[in-house]
Design an enzyme around this catalytic site. Structure first.
Site, short mmCIF file in Angstrom:
data_model
loop_
_atom_site.label_atom_id
_atom_site.label_comp_id
_atom_site.label_asym_id
_atom_site.label_seq_id
_atom_site.Cartn_x
_atom_site.Cartn_y
_atom_site.Cartn_z
N ASP A 67 0.81 -1.22 0.00
CA ASP A 67 0.00 0.00 0.00
C ASP A 67 0.84 1.27 0.00
O ASP A 67 2.06 1.22 0.21
CB ASP A 67 -0.96 0.00 1.20
CG ASP A 67 -0.34 -0.59 2.46
OD1 ASP A 67 0.89 -0.56 2.58
OD2 ASP A 67 -1.09 -1.08 3.32
N ASP A 136 -7.79 -2.97 13.97
CA ASP A 136 -9.16 -3.34 13.56
C ASP A 136 -9.16 -4.59 12.66
O ASP A 136 -10.17 -4.91 12.04
CB ASP A 136 -9.84 -2.17 12.82
CG ASP A 136 -9.06 -1.73 11.58
OD1 ASP A 136 -8.00 -2.33 11.28
OD2 ASP A 136 -9.51 -0.78 10.91
N HIS A 138 -7.24 -5.02 9.96
CA HIS A 138 -6.95 -4.81 8.54
C HIS A 138 -5.65 -5.48 8.13
O HIS A 138 -4.74 -5.66 8.94
CB HIS A 138 -6.96 -3.31 8.16
CG HIS A 138 -5.84 -2.49 8.71
ND1 HIS A 138 -6.03 -1.27 9.34
CD2 HIS A 138 -4.50 -2.67 8.72
CE1 HIS A 138 -4.86 -0.78 9.71
NE2 HIS A 138 -3.91 -1.61 9.34
N GLU A 143 -9.69 -2.27 5.13
CA GLU A 143 -10.36 -1.99 6.38
C GLU A 143 -11.63 -2.86 6.51
O GLU A 143 -12.11 -3.38 5.50
CB GLU A 143 -10.75 -0.51 6.45
CG GLU A 143 -9.57 0.45 6.41
CD GLU A 143 -8.83 0.57 7.76
OE1 GLU A 143 -8.80 -0.41 8.53
OE2 GLU A 143 -8.28 1.64 8.03
C1 F6R Z 1 1.44 -1.62 6.06
C2 F6R Z 1 0.14 -2.25 6.13
C3 F6R Z 1 -0.66 -2.31 7.40
C4 F6R Z 1 0.17 -2.59 8.64
C5 F6R Z 1 -0.70 -2.56 9.89
C6 F6R Z 1 0.10 -2.79 11.15
O1 F6R Z 1 1.96 -1.71 4.76
O2 F6R Z 1 -0.31 -2.71 5.15
O3 F6R Z 1 -1.64 -3.30 7.28
O4 F6R Z 1 0.80 -3.83 8.51
O5 F6R Z 1 -1.35 -1.33 9.97
O6 F6R Z 1 0.97 -1.72 11.34
P1 F6R Z 1 2.10 -1.75 12.46
O7 F6R Z 1 3.05 -2.81 12.04
O8 F6R Z 1 2.74 -0.39 12.42
O9 F6R Z 1 1.42 -2.06 13.74
#
Ligand code: F6R
Length: 245
Positions: A67, A136, A138, A143
């Site tokens: 992303d 959440d 994701h 989401e």
């Molecule tokens: C990042 C992504 C997100 C993160 C998720 C967890 O490229 O796709 O899904 O993996 O938000 O983020 P952290 O590792 O910062 O807790």
């Protein structure tokens, strides 16, 4: 689904890096799906170390990231491209032309999404996808929703995601509200998945995703249906599932 509980963040990172290293050693031209955020930083450190020691070669590897924030150009230090360059690309011998991140700066996001789906197809799909998980549930920036999105798409980030990402920005107003993300379809077509999660704030999404019903309201729950998915947790993230494994 295979669950590994590591003692701490360092061990979690090493276990995930070992799985990625095994993939690259087996197929030198592997396509790696990569993630940003705090969870995989240690994994990239371990991979960079293995490269430095001459144990891994990324010269034939291709990467496709999950992303990118909408409106972010590569030179923006908050962009995911910048993150990847800092934590991974610049530390190993992956060729710049073999690295791909969705184009969040394309004024036509729909065009950027279709172009990214084409790239994933042209590289032959993903051999191993590294994932983190949001508070959440994701994965990528898919989401909670009424249905699983198949291809790359533009998303509006949930308030909980904005709050979780706040730590990387000076002020909450600076946190982007939208992002371009790979879809659940592309993630699920990856031949192998490795998800890393650490810390107390991942206890609930870990419990709900891997021990609850498969539902787009908890996007990571779809991974229960993947034929080759390994979840690597530290003890804190695993606290609520300890008695179930
Ligand atoms: C990042 C992504 C997100 C993160 C998720 C967890 O490229 O796709 O899904 O993996 O938000 O983020 P952290 O590792 O910062 O807790």
């Amino acid at each position: 689904m295979r669950l590994i509980v590591a003692k701490n963040y360092e061990e979690m990172s090493q276990r995930a890096a070992d799985l990625i290293a095994a993939q690259v050693l087996q197929e030198e031209d592997s396509v790696l799906g990569l993630a940003t955020g705090g969870s995989p930083v240690g994994t990239y450190d371990c991979l960079a170390e293995m490269y430095r020691e001459g144990r891994l070669d990324f010269s034939k590897v291709t990467s496709v990231n999950l992303d990118e924030y909408e409106g972010m150009t590569h030179d923006n230090p908050q962009s995911y491209w910048y993150f990847m360059n800092e934590h991974f690309y610049s530390r190993v011998n992956i060729r710049p032309e073999n690295t791909h991140v969705p184009d969040g700066a394309d004024p036509d996001p729909e065009h950027a999404c279709r172009a990214y789906d084409r790239i994933i197809e042209e590289v032959g799909g993903i051999d191993l996808q590294l994932l983190g998980i949001g508070p959440d549930g994701h994965i990528g920036f898919n989401e909670p929703a009424d249905a699983f999105a198949v291809g790359t798409h533009l998303v509006t980030l949930e308030q909980s995601t904005i709050e979780a990402n706040r730590r990387f920005f000076e002020k909450e107003e600076d946190v982007p509200r939208s992002a371009v993300t790979m879809g659940i379809g592309s993630i699920m077509r990856a031949r192998r998945i490795v998800l890393v999660a650490n810390g107390e704030n991942k206890q609930d999404p870990v419990l709900a995703s891997f021990f609850g019903p498969v539902t787009p309201k908890m996007p990571a729950s779809i991974l229960q249906l993947h034929p080759n998915c390994t979840v690597v947790l530290d003890e804190a993230a695993a606290a609520k599932i300890r008695d179930r494994i």
